[in-house]
Design an enzyme around this catalytic site. Sequence first.
Site, short mmCIF file in Angstrom:
data_model
loop_
_atom_site.label_atom_id
_atom_site.label_comp_id
_atom_site.label_asym_id
_atom_site.label_seq_id
_atom_site.Cartn_x
_atom_site.Cartn_y
_atom_site.Cartn_z
CD GLU A 1 -2.94 -1.29 0.12
OE1 GLU A 1 -3.04 -0.26 -0.33
OE2 GLU A 1 -3.66 -2.38 0.09
CB CYS B 1 -1.51 7.30 1.26
SG CYS B 1 -2.75 6.06 1.87
#
Length: 475
Positions: free
Chosen positions: A217, A251
């Site tokens: 991720e 993110c």
Amino acid sequence: MVEPGTEDLIRESFEPMKQAYLRAPSPSYDQRRAYLDALCDLLRSNQQALADAIAADFGGRSAYETRLAEIFLPIAAIKYIRHNLRKWMRPQSRAVPLSFKFGKAQVFYQPLGVVGIISPWNYPVQLAIEPAAYALAAGNRVLIKPSEFTPHTAELLKRLVSDHFNPEVMAIITGGLDVAEAFSKLPFDHILFTGSSHVGRLVMKAAAENLVPVTLELGGKSPTILHQSFPVELAVSRIVFGKWANAGQTCIAPDYVIVSQGRRDAFVQELVRATRTAYPSIKDNPDYTSIINMHHYERLCDLIADAEARGARTIVIKADDENIPHEAHRLPPTLLLDVRDDMRVMQEEIFGPILPIMTYQSLDDAVAYVNNHPRPLALYYFDHDRKRARDLLQRTISGGVSLNDIAMHCLIDDLPFGGIGASGMGHYHGFDGFETFSHKKSVFMQSRFNAMGLFSAPYDERLNTVMNVLIGARA
């Protein structure tokens, strides 16, 4: 460089988990449910302690954002998993062709074994606990290495996990880069890493030595595109939260915005106004979060300086008389206009409260710009026209998309979450999270009555007759 003895210390936690898995490889539904309940209790019973630890690590973190992101969201995910777990654990039936008609085909979901989770600093509780919840739900043992940038949170989580779990089920290992390096070299049955693309490559390289599958991720430069017909005020109201929450250290935060050429000034004006309303001050505002440490603060300042040196125009959004000392590492929301691709801020993931604003002449220009760059973790498009939105979805590739909002797709528990290309590989969240940490075993159960004898030697004309029926007269 791994310090001598570091790997041995980590193995003292890893090996008992591995042996426990071999003794009891498939926990029951009740056991898995108990693990999820323990995670919920860990979060609910220690909300203030976790908030204090995170605030200490950041040097100032919004308590409201902490409760939302680090307590509410993981608990919501755990509730969702509990609600669906029994259904997920059942074998799935699959179709059987005519030639095997009386047999049964199923997929069994089995625990992988011991899962390693390397969690980041930006959401140090959520991004450790949520993947752990999916791994435990799938029946695995879980070993977590938190970021060394949040030592107070890491040590608190280590103690809380040891209070709530048998160390053969779940444990936390703390330490610096040498520990992370040794951790990623262990023969886990799966590793999930959340963090930068640079470190993700190192984790994947280390895992490859043991053929350990990985879920990465990562991040990247997530674009936000505003169609010229979309109300500026509405778009800005949603961008303000999605970008400035946690001081942009998210993110899936918008990394840059592309607006139509004729609306840029109106967009900027409204963004400044809405930001000042949300954050009247920066220095002592408890709703605004500090940059995690001086290293990252200086990195962000360098991005701004590089952009200015190359001709970008800067708008710093803070009170005119507000002086913020560098040692506070609080960076005000900053807009960058007239940016170009040769600026570092347009080449690197920003991961902070800096927002470059670009313009397009036609929507095709915006789509082309996005497609000519590495595939992002998220994409945001503001447009009430469903046909145009559907067309843009088909023409761009990103990990996920929120239409007319920011980051919402990540908050829907039933949707998979993950990147593509440079922004990551693999998914968790939803049933996809359960699958990520499970082995999908294909099983065929032959019926007592079957036609397999017709396919065995010695062959005779009956086989040709059967094959003619199965193949058909024409292709």
